[in-house]
Design a protein around this motif. Structure first.
Motif, PDB file in Angstrom:
ATOM      1  N   VAL A 255       0.840  -1.180   0.000  1.00  0.00           N
ATOM      2  CA  VAL A 255       0.000   0.000   0.000  1.00  0.00           C
ATOM      3  C   VAL A 255       0.886   1.244   0.000  1.00  0.00           C
ATOM      4  O   VAL A 255       1.984   1.236   0.567  1.00  0.00           O
ATOM      5  N   VAL A 256       0.395   2.301  -0.679  1.00  0.00           N
ATOM      6  CA  VAL A 256       1.051   3.610  -0.617  1.00  0.00           C
ATOM      7  C   VAL A 256       0.116   4.519   0.168  1.00  0.00           C
ATOM      8  O   VAL A 256      -1.084   4.556  -0.108  1.00  0.00           O
ATOM      9  N   VAL A 257       0.632   5.186   1.189  1.00  0.00           N
ATOM     10  CA  VAL A 257      -0.223   6.088   1.981  1.00  0.00           C
ATOM     11  C   VAL A 257       0.207   7.531   1.740  1.00  0.00           C
ATOM     12  O   VAL A 257       1.291   7.792   1.222  1.00  0.00           O
ATOM     13  N   ASN A 258      -0.661   8.470   2.131  1.00  0.00           N
ATOM     14  CA  ASN A 258      -0.285   9.872   1.948  1.00  0.00           C
ATOM     15  C   ASN A 258       0.295  10.430   3.255  1.00  0.00           C
ATOM     16  O   ASN A 258       0.278   9.774   4.299  1.00  0.00           O
TER      17      ASN A 258
ATOM     18  N   TYR B 158      -3.577   4.129  -1.127  1.00  0.00           N
ATOM     19  CA  TYR B 158      -3.697   3.705  -2.525  1.00  0.00           C
ATOM     20  C   TYR B 158      -3.332   2.230  -2.620  1.00  0.00           C
ATOM     21  O   TYR B 158      -2.260   1.828  -2.174  1.00  0.00           O
ATOM     22  N   PHE B 159      -4.251   1.425  -3.174  1.00  0.00           N
ATOM     23  CA  PHE B 159      -3.965   0.012  -3.403  1.00  0.00           C
ATOM     24  C   PHE B 159      -3.947  -0.265  -4.902  1.00  0.00           C
ATOM     25  O   PHE B 159      -4.659   0.379  -5.668  1.00  0.00           O
ATOM     26  N   ALA B 160      -3.135  -1.249  -5.305  1.00  0.00           N
ATOM     27  CA  ALA B 160      -3.145  -1.663  -6.706  1.00  0.00           C
ATOM     28  C   ALA B 160      -4.405  -2.490  -6.955  1.00  0.00           C
ATOM     29  O   ALA B 160      -4.735  -3.368  -6.149  1.00  0.00           O
ATOM     30  N   HIS B 161      -5.121  -2.205  -8.047  1.00  0.00           N
ATOM     31  CA  HIS B 161      -6.385  -2.926  -8.286  1.00  0.00           C
ATOM     32  C   HIS B 161      -6.136  -4.394  -8.596  1.00  0.00           C
ATOM     33  O   HIS B 161      -7.029  -5.196  -8.557  1.00  0.00           O
ATOM     34  N   GLY B 162      -4.881  -4.743  -8.862  1.00  0.00           N
ATOM     35  CA  GLY B 162      -4.556  -6.138  -9.088  1.00  0.00           C
ATOM     36  C   GLY B 162      -4.437  -6.918  -7.780  1.00  0.00           C
ATOM     37  O   GLY B 162      -4.442  -8.143  -7.765  1.00  0.00           O
ATOM     38  N   GLN B 163      -4.349  -6.184  -6.642  1.00  0.00           N
ATOM     39  CA  GLN B 163      -4.176  -6.870  -5.357  1.00  0.00           C
ATOM     40  C   GLN B 163      -5.443  -6.844  -4.519  1.00  0.00           C
ATOM     41  O   GLN B 163      -5.782  -7.820  -3.870  1.00  0.00           O
TER      42      GLN B 163
END
Lengths: 884, 114
Positions: free
Chosen positions: A642-645, A694-699
């Motif tokens: 995950v990427v966070v702000n 932000y999550f990758a829609h593939g995961q």
């Protein structure tokens, strides 16, 4: 004399008109009138000439025949009876016609004031005062409007509050219609099965939902809106009972059970279709994951009050907090409430509209002050005329009456023009309003609005007319006639004009300060850093129907193909996808447990989540602060990342200098933080960035449709490749509807629409106030220095320098202006607090705005005073002395 | 002598009507034609306005209805001056003459021509 047959017809018509004359007049002179008419008609050339003869004949009969007093001599001084009034009317009209410019000025000023006030009132009346279009609208309430419910909570809220008779949950939803020509995106709503009964509405065709259809498996039914029924099904009544290909995540086809009437007003979202919210019987609140029931509307039981319902709902909220602490926070409980639906629906625009009405009332008052000033000036100029009347024996009440008749005529003309103007202004107002402005369709000019316009005109006329009439009528015949011969006026009237100028300037300060504050808010809001770079970005939303793309892999492969096609376009630099469009209020948030974080009240924080394709953060240019962004390798096979702000880190890991590698849990998934990015104002201008993941829609393979976000190459207009983008989507699958295609900048512009609307409206009023103020100061100075031309001439002759004379002339006019500025500033400091709730990042007492307003108004007033004073100071002393 | 309080200055149109009727009784259309001829198009006559003035003058006792002459249209009302009407017309004419004399004494007429 030979007459053409049409003249015979014209004569017959004219004879009929003669019958409207008083009996004796018609009997004695009817044949003469008819003969004269025929002679003139015979002499007239062409249809235009004949029309002119007709117009004059009708005017003649109307004014002299019908309106004329009965058998009374036409003496100037006649004190009593209708005849006198009618004569005054004619005299007033004549007198106004003799000064067309001044009359036009007065009528124009009144028309602007009345027109603006009427248009604003129509908005206040339509949006805030007109009852909601449902039976017994006072019994409709919004339940806990600040809270997000799930289906089970809706059910339990009703059970917990005996003051509520019935309730409906409500949620906007997107659908896809296929099998009816081009694939269509359809706006819809998921609603409780009681929805239409709560609102007191029935379908015109078929039926609404029954209780059994609120259960999964039985809920594949749909009610159509009238507009959609006409648009998509050609108003075919046989559609009821048919199964249509209306797909969404839980069903691909649905049976049409009913069609609503054209007069039914939906609660919100303007849906084309309604489908039932479903809930397995016996589901517990804690187990229900339908957390999308954004709004609830209930009908009060007969005799129950809003306060009772609110008390019961607050009690239930405390109960939920106690037994299921994870569902609601203490803050949620504090906000638990029940409000009249009408107030809740218009809460966002109430202060805006009342502020506008206040501003426009001040503008109307200014118009009145201006007109009063102009009438006073006119009255002064007419001293001679009135003195003559007084000398001929006219008594004061009679002269007052004549002057009042004149101002009433002006008022009637100004009012009529103002009403005509208001029709145009209302249309402009509606066109200007943001699309989510509530009850826009209710704004229009109707009976109550016309009544308001009439009242406003009457008030304006009386306020503006009475005082000048009383003043002007105080004539001293001998003195006035003597002075009139020398072309100088009285000095007495000048005591009132400074007061009017003071009032006008003060009102102008209040209005202009309000518009200044709004304009500054708009500027602050739209010049804020967004965290992304929307310039050069274009967005669109393909809606692949679930029937054709039943599972995650099919979905993902579809979007991958679309992105590949879009990126291959020569205009496009790069493209990616996100499931929620930035710049809108769309939001998903989920209970999230960041590693090592414990909330003070024991609840699990709900954190915003965005599903994106790899490359999204780069495409919209969100700055990377630490670690890395999401990559194509972050797929089902790999570890969930995950990427966070920055806001997330600040809130949950304030002590961590390096949050990379920390984990968080969302539902049953654990994800490791691989990057930190900058904050984004996801909900548009003026929204505060919130913690975000932000999550990758593939995961995180959840059901969601995606927005394609494409960055065009530098120098290309983002609106230009619209056709190419659609074709790229349809090249993958021609049966997928494409919607929402627009530059991202216009999405963000829409998010500031309410502020822009208010700034435009108040800005318009501010401009009007400035104009009226300038006209007022100009008029008064021009009049005052005009009266003192003689004095100036003498002083110049005695050796005074022109600059000194100019200084005196301007100085006297600016004293009331200065007083008005002071009074206005004090008043504005109080009134601008009304705007506090709609201002953005600007204090209601913002010193810069106040200062700028004083400077602007001061400069305008100085200019308005200088112009006529300059002319006065340039007077030739010889001319003046000769006259004296 | 009629005093000026009972008869303030006449309206120009009223004075015109009285003048037309000084010679002999006449009827509406003929009066209008006569005034239009005399004014040479400088005055626009609105018929209903004219007849209202005639009615007013009648009410003030300055005009009266007369029997129609032989062979005239019986629908027409013929009007003539009363003795009072003749007197008022004369007084008005004198008032205007005095007014013009005064204007002349003030060089107004010379100025207008020059």
């Amino acid at each position: 004399m030979r007459r053409r047959p049409e003249h015979r017809r014209a004569r017959a018509l004219y004879r009929r008109l003669i019958r409207f004359l008083p009996h004796d007049l018609g009997r004695r002179f009817g044949p003469d009138l008819e003969d004269l008419f025929a002679v003139r008609l015979g002499a007239a050339r062409g249809p235009l000439g004949r029309g002119w003869v007709w117009a004059r004949a009708i005017l003649d009969l109307g004014v002299h025949g019908v309106l004329a007093p009965e058998w009374r001599p036409t003496y100037i001084d006649r004190e009593d009876g209708m005849g006198g009034w009618l004569q005054d009317l004619r005299q007033g009209a004549k007198s106004l016609g003799r000064r067309p410019l001044a009359s036009a000025g007065i009528v124009g000023t009144l028309a602007l004031g009345v027109g603006a006030a009427t248009a604003t009132w129509s908005a206040v009346d339509g949006v805030l005062l007109t009852p909601l279009p449902y039976p017994e609208p006072d019994r409709l309430v919004a339940v806990w409007p600040t809270m997000n419910f799930n289906g089970a909570m809706v059910r339990d809220a009703l059970a917990a509050s005996p003051a509520l008779e019935s309730i409906t949950g409500y949620s906007g939803w997107g659908f896809t219609l296929t099998g009816q020509g081009e694939p269509l995106e359809v706006r819809g709503a998921r609603v409780s099965v009681d929805h239409f009964r709560v609102l007191g509405a029935r379908p015109v065709l078929g039926r609404d939902f029954d209780a059994g259809e609120g259960v999964p498996g039985a809920g594949d039914v749909v009610v159509l809106s009238h507009g959609f029924w006409v648009r998509a099904f050609g108003a075919d009544p046989a559609v009821v009972g048919r199964r249509i290909a209306l797909s969404t995540n839980d069903a691909d086809t649905r049976t049409v059970v009913g069609v609503m009437g054209p007069e039914f007003h939906p609660l919100a979202h303007d849906p084309d279709v309604w489908v039932p919210l479903t809930l397995p019987p016996g589901t517990d609140m804690a187990d229900d994951d339908t957390w999308y029931v954004n709004d609830r509307v209930a009908r009060l039981a007969p005799g129950a009050t809003v306060a009772e319902a609110a008390e019961q709902i607050r009690g239930w909220a405390r109960d939920v907090r106690e037994h299921m602490p994870r569902l609601v926070t203490d803050e949620d409980v504090r906000e638990a409430d029940v409000r009249p639906l009408h107030l809740d629906a218009t809460a966002s625009v109430g202060p805006v509209l009342w502020a506008s009405l206040g501003a426009v009332s001040l503008v109307l008052l200014m118009a009145c002050a201006n007109v009063a000033n102009l009438l006073l000036a006119r009255g002064e100029g007419r001293g001679h005329d009135l003195a003559l009347r007084a000398a001929l024996g006219a008594r004061r009440p009679r002269i007052v009456r004549l002057l009042l008749v004149e101002s009433t005529l002006l008022g009637a003309a100004g009012g009529a023009l103002g009403i005509a103007l208001s029709f145009g202004l209302v249309r402009g107002l509606v066109a200007l309003a943001p699309p989510d402005f509530p009850r826009l369709d209710q704004i229009g000019v109707d009976g109550s609005v016309l009544l308001f316009a009439l009242g406003a005109t009457l008030l304006a006329t009386l306020v503006a007319g009475v005082v000048p009439a009383l003043r002007t009528s105080r004539v001293d015949a001998t003195a006035s006639l003597g002075r009139a011969a020398r072309g100088t006026g009285r000095r007495g009237g000048s005591r009132l004009t400074p007061i009017l100028v003071t009032a006008e300037v003060a009102l102008a300060v209040v209005v202009v300060v309000g518009s200044g504050l709004m304009l500054k808010s708009l500027h602050r809001m739209t010049s804020e850093e967004l965290g992304i770079a929307p310039d050069g970005l274009v967005v669109l939303r393909p809606s692949p129907p679930t029937g054709r793309y039943p599972d995650g892999p099919a979905f993902r492969s579809y979007y991958a193909q679309v992105l590949e096609r879009v990126e291959a376009l020569p205009e496009v630099e790069r493209a990616a996808a996100i499931h929620l469009l930035p710049g809108t209020s769309d939001n998903w948030s989920f209970p999230t447990r960041p590693e090592g974080f414990e909330s003070t009240d024991g609840t699990t924080p709900s954190v915003n989540i965005r599903l994106v394709t790899p490359g999204y953060l780069e495409t919209v240019q969100v700055p990377l602060l630490q670690g890395r962004t999401l990559q194509p390798t972050d797929d089902e096979g790999g570890e969930t990342v995950v990427v966070v702000n920055q806001a997330f880190v600040d809130r949950y890991w304030p002590a961590e200098s390096d949050p990379l590698g920390l984990t968080l849990r969302i539902t049953s998934t654990t994800a490791r933080v691989v990057g930190v990015v900058g904050d984004v104002r996801q909900h548009g201008f003026g929204s505060e960035p919130r913690p975000e993941m932000y999550f990758a829609h593939g995961q995180l393979t959840w059901d969601a449709t995606f927005w394609i976000v494409a960055r065009v190459r530098p120098g290309i207009d983002p609106a230009a490749p619209a056709r190419a983008l659609r074709d790229a989507v349809w090249a993958v699958d021609p049966d997928v509807p494409v919607g929402g295609l627009e530059p991202l900048t216009s999405v963000y512009a829409d998010s500031a629409a309410t502020t822009r609307f208010l700034a435009t409206v108040l800005g318009g009023f501010g401009l009007l106030a400035l104009l009226l103020g300038a006209v007022g100061v100009f008029g008064v100075t021009a009049f005052a220095v005009g009266r003192r031309t003689g004095e100036f001439g003498v002083r110049v002759a005695l050796g005074a320098r022109r600059r000194e004379v100019l200084g005196t002339a301007v100085g006297r006019s600016l004293v009331p202006v200065a007083v008005g500025l002071g009074v206005g500033l004090l008043a504005a400091a109080v009134t601008s607090r009304v705007l506090a709730s709609v201002l953005y990042d600007v204090a209601p007492s913002d010193p810069a705005t106040f200062g700028a307003v004083v400077l602007t108004l001061g400069a305008v007033a100085l200019g308005a005073a200088l112009l006529p004073a300059w002319r006065a100071a340039a007077v030739d002393p010889a001319t003046v002395l000769r006259r004296e | 002598m009629p005093d000026s309080r009972a008869h303030p200055p006449l309206h120009p149109l009223e004075f015109r009507i009285l003048m037309v009727l000084t010679a002999e009784p006449s009827y509406g259309t003929a009066i209008v034609r006569e005034i239009e001829r005399a004014e040479g198009g400088r005055m626009t006559i609105y018929p209903a306005n004219l007849f209202r003035r005639i009615r007013d003058l009648s009410a003030r006792g300055l005009l009266e209805e007369c029997p129609s002459p032989e062979g005239a249209d019986p629908r027409r009302t013929y009007l003539g001056l009363t003795p009072a009407g003749r007197r008022v017309a004369r007084d008005e004419a004198r008032r205007l003459r005095d007014l013009v004399r005064e204007a002349d004494a003030r060089d107004l007429l010379g100025e207008a021509e020059g």
